[in-house]
Design a protein around this motif. Structure first.
Motif: not given
Ligand code: FAD
Length: 261
Positions: A22-38, A224-233
């Motif tokens: 299934e495709l979930i449409r989104a202009r903005k994607i925020v991922s909390n998977a770590d940066p390597k996985r993302t 694509l945005y990151l919100c995982s623990a790998a981001t600041h702070p």
């Protein structure tokens, strides 16, 4: 809302493709998977400098977990009638030099679980174990993701024994108390929660990866945005990473600046 559904691909500017097709449409994607996985999920253009930064991000965890079902609570030698250690986080350590030595051994590929945090959940909530029984969770350092000798599959229980032997210096009856135990090395944590290297903070929290050197919410990949623990702070259960990403999305969608609010 779609929960518990693995993402197979991130399609920049378009959305996410679930493993189920299934495709979930989104202009903005925020991922909390770590940066390597993302990044590994991105099906599209990832600028080379960003890809290189992600590749060089240090994610080898030194953390080992031992989850135990106990027949009874252990007796600590430092116990006294006016102290209830089970309601605190109990830290087992023989000092800073021994801890440093353990860290260095682990960096060389040899497990040295010489620093442990113990939590007794049943001291707060006895409904999590059958009457009269207890739970103990051990957070131990240091154990490498990649062992210099053998594999986690061949050495998991032996490494768990080392953790328990270390605790026994401070609670000699610990072994008799354990009815069942589960040992989780960094590869097991990786498999269980999906963070690369089993890293609990999605990347080392050392000066070379902190403050301005941690990932920011915005990535150079479209939408694509990151919100995982790998981001600041940084890592831990602090929620600020999510707040920062949410602000970045709102700013970019509306062309406003929320900084300082
Ligand atoms: C054993 C352990 C002990 C810890 N102890 C503490 C502590 O005492 N105090 C503290 O503050 N912090 C602690 N932490 C750290 C804290 O839990 C993390 O920093 C925090 O949970 C990170 O949150 P997150 O949302 O960034 O990532 P995570 O909570 O790791 O969430 C990332 C999510 O992405 C999902 N995911 C990955 N790939 C996909 C995909 N393809 N499709 C869909 N979903 C995917 C994963 O399943 C996971 O649910 C501990 C962590 C661990 C593992």
């Amino acid at each position: 809302l779609a929960c518990g559904v693995p993402v197979a691909k991130i399609l920049p500017g378009e959305g996410v493709l679930l493993e189920g097709g299934e495709l979930i449409r989104a202009r903005k994607i925020v991922s909390n998977a770590d940066p390597k996985r993302t990044t590994s999920l991105v099906d599209g253009d990832v600028p080379q400098s960003f890809a290189e930064r992600v590749t060089s991000w240090r994610t080898d965890s030194p953390v080992l977990k031992v989850n135990c079902a106990l027949n009874r609570l252990p007796q600590f030698i430092a116990d006294s009638p006016d102290v209830e250690p089970y309601r605190a986080m109990v830290t087992i350590s023989t000092g800073i030099d021994a801890t440093q030595e353990a860290f260095e051994k682990s960096r060389a590929g040899e497990p040295a679980p010489k620093w442990c945090e113990l939590y007794f959940h049943t001291a707060y909530d006895n409904s999590v174990a059958p009457p009269g029984h207890h739970a103990m969770s051990v957070f131990a350092q240091y154990a490498p993701y990649k062992l210099a000798q053998g594999t986690w599959d061949s050495r998991r229980e032996e490494i768990g024994d080392r953790v328990i032997a270390h605790i026994a210096q401070f609670a000699p009856d610990i072994e008799e108390c354990i009815a069942y135990r589960e040992v989780l090395g960094p590869p097991d944590i990786e498999a269980k929660i999906g963070s690369t290297g089993g890293h609990i903070f999605h990347g080392d929290c050392l000066p070379e990866q902190m403050w301005g050197r941690r990932f920011s919410s915005r990535t150079p990949v479209e939408g694509l945005y990151l919100c995982s623990a790998a981001t600041h702070p940084g890592g831990s259960v602090i929620a600020v990473n999510g707040r920062n990403a949410a602000y970045a999305v709102i700013e970019d969608l509306n062309g406003v600046s929320l900084s300082g609010s």
